[in-house]
Design an enzyme around this catalytic site. Structure first.
Site, PDB file in Angstrom:
ATOM      1  N   HIS A 231       9.282 -19.611 -13.136  1.00 17.04           N
ATOM      2  CA  HIS A 231       8.432 -18.681 -13.873  1.00 17.04           C
ATOM      3  C   HIS A 231       9.050 -17.279 -13.890  1.00 17.04           C
ATOM      4  O   HIS A 231       8.758 -16.476 -14.784  1.00 17.04           O
ATOM      5  CB  HIS A 231       7.037 -18.605 -13.245  1.00 17.04           C
ATOM      6  CG  HIS A 231       6.213 -19.832 -13.471  1.00 17.04           C
ATOM      7  ND1 HIS A 231       6.241 -20.905 -12.612  1.00 17.04           N
ATOM      8  CD2 HIS A 231       5.355 -20.159 -14.462  1.00 17.04           C
ATOM      9  CE1 HIS A 231       5.414 -21.842 -13.055  1.00 17.04           C
ATOM     10  NE2 HIS A 231       4.874 -21.421 -14.175  1.00 17.04           N
ATOM     11  N   ASP A 303       9.730 -27.153 -20.743  1.00 20.90           N
ATOM     12  CA  ASP A 303       8.807 -26.282 -20.024  1.00 20.90           C
ATOM     13  C   ASP A 303       8.627 -25.017 -20.861  1.00 20.90           C
ATOM     14  O   ASP A 303       9.357 -24.785 -21.838  1.00 20.90           O
ATOM     15  CB  ASP A 303       9.378 -25.956 -18.635  1.00 20.90           C
ATOM     16  CG  ASP A 303       8.290 -25.677 -17.595  1.00 20.90           C
ATOM     17  OD1 ASP A 303       7.143 -25.407 -18.000  1.00 20.90           O
ATOM     18  OD2 ASP A 303       8.594 -25.741 -16.394  1.00 20.90           O
TER      19      ASP A 303
END
Length: 404
Positions: A231, A303
């Site tokens: 992230h 993702d």
């Protein structure tokens, strides 16, 4: 009348196959049916505009608890093929149901229904409203190591999601918790034992199937050995292909053999395999390894392309274009309306310039439409939500856990 004609056609086929046994006859009929389905999907793709095709390969995040003009534009004008919802979109059960119904209503103007997706793993990654009881982490399930329990959990999560109108879940996690310093996976993994992860993962996937929810197994080629959270930064795993085959690939290979419908590819750099591109942008990893070596022909999803692993190291539009050319079918672009629009526009420009071939786009659209038709996805709205029934099913699972 159609049934009579079909029966005559089938009888003619059967009678014409002199010398063939029953098995050969059935296989021939099934092949004809399969070819007929393929033709329908191809015909659908041929009738689509470039905007519609590009939209199908994009799933976006939206802002707020209600529909705004930006969301309308993404659905109506940009023709996006999917919406993913997060905690910021969910206040309570009635609001969530209304939001999904409104999304479907707006999309009803388009020819193709939407993937409506969420991250619902159980444990600490749970997005459903606060009044829905929470299921335990995968680690708890892995410690019990009961395939029937894993199946029931997949079925129960699937029922909960279906009750609101979702049709896709980015779960289960098939990563192996092989690094104790890994904070991003940790208890999201079933186990540090590859076989436990493989067996329980497949059971949960089958539970999702029983509730007609598309499961997206993640995070290929395996996020369990990393120490960096993608992230924020780009994780690096210095493992060879043989080492990955021995451990990380095992749960994914098992899932592929059991017909998992979709796999998510992660933002992890594997210098021993591709020292330039993260897995989500690597043709070597997506096409050569996942498609050809592991023989996965389902939907490959990236993702979230707005994660720091991508945006801190690459231009996001260039990264998305590279992912498509590497073989990814569906791009997750979860945050930022302007970013989402820019990516869509830049992908279209790349097709116009021949940087992305229309055949590459059509290949992914084919997989997307096939999956949507297979799971009978539609724009039908749900009249009401019964939280009590959902919680009762979850309570049954919790009681089973307590017995163990």
């Amino acid at each position: 009348m159609k049934k009579i004609v079909l029966g005559i056609c089938l009888l003619t086929i059967i009678l014409s196959l002199n010398g063939c046994n029953n098995k050969d006859t059935i296989e021939s009929i099934n092949l004809n049916k399969q070819n007929e389905t393929i033709d329908i999907i191809k015909e659908e793709i041929e009738s689509m505009t470039l905007d519609e095709k590009i939209g199908q390969i994009i799933t976006v995040g939206i802002d707020g608890y209600t529909i705004n003009d930006k969301t309308k534009e993404l659905i109506v004008d940009k023709k996006v093929g999917g919406i993913i919802l997060f905690k910021d979109n969910i206040n309570d059960s009635n609001q969530l149901l209304q939001l999904i119904n409104n999304i479907k209503d707006i999309n009803s103007k388009n020819k193709i229904p939407l993937f409506i997706s969420i991250d619902e793993e159980g444990g600490r990654v749970s997005r459903l409203p606060k009044e829905i009881k929470k299921l335990p982490s995968n680690e708890v399930i892995g410690n019990i190591n009961d395939k029937d329990l894993a199946y029931d959990i997949g079925k129960t999560i699937g029922y909960s999601l279906k009750s609101f109108g979702f049709n896709m879940d980015f779960a289960p996690v098939l990563d192996i918790n092989s690094n104790p310093n890994n904070k991003v996976i940790g208890d999201r993994a079933f186990s540090s034992n590859k076989n436990i992860v493989a067996n329980l993962g497949v059971s949960e996937i089958n539970g999702f199937k029983s509730s007609n929810i598309i499961s997206v197994a993640k995070h290929f080629p395996g996020h369990g050995y990393t120490e960096v959270d993608s992230h924020y930064k780009l994780p690096i795993i210095n493992k060879t292909l043989d080492e990955l085959k021995e451990v990380e690939f095992v749960p994914f290979k098992n899932a592929i053999e059991e017909n998992v419908p979709s796999i998510m590819v992660s933002h992890i750099l594997l210098p021993e395999i591709d020292d330039i591109n993260p897995a989500s942008m690597s043709k070597t990893i997506i096409t050569d390894i996942l498609r050809k070596n592991l023989k996965f022909d389902g939907l490959i999803v990236t993702d979230d392309m707005t994660m720091g692993a991508i945006t801190n190291n690459f231009d996001i539009s260039e990264a998305c274009i590279k992912s498509i050319n590497a073989g990814a079918d569906l791009l997750l672009i979860c945050h930022g309306y302007e970013t989402e629009v820019d990516v869509i526009n830049n992908i279209k420009d790349a097709v116009d310039k021949g940087i992305i071939s229309i055949d590459r786009i059509n290949e992914s659209v084919y997989r997307i439409l096939s999956l949507k038709y297979s799971y009978k996805i539609n724009n039908e709205k749900i009249a009401n939500i019964d939280v009590g029934i959902i919680n009762s099913k979850i309570e049954d699972i919790l009681n089973m856990l307590n017995k163990n």
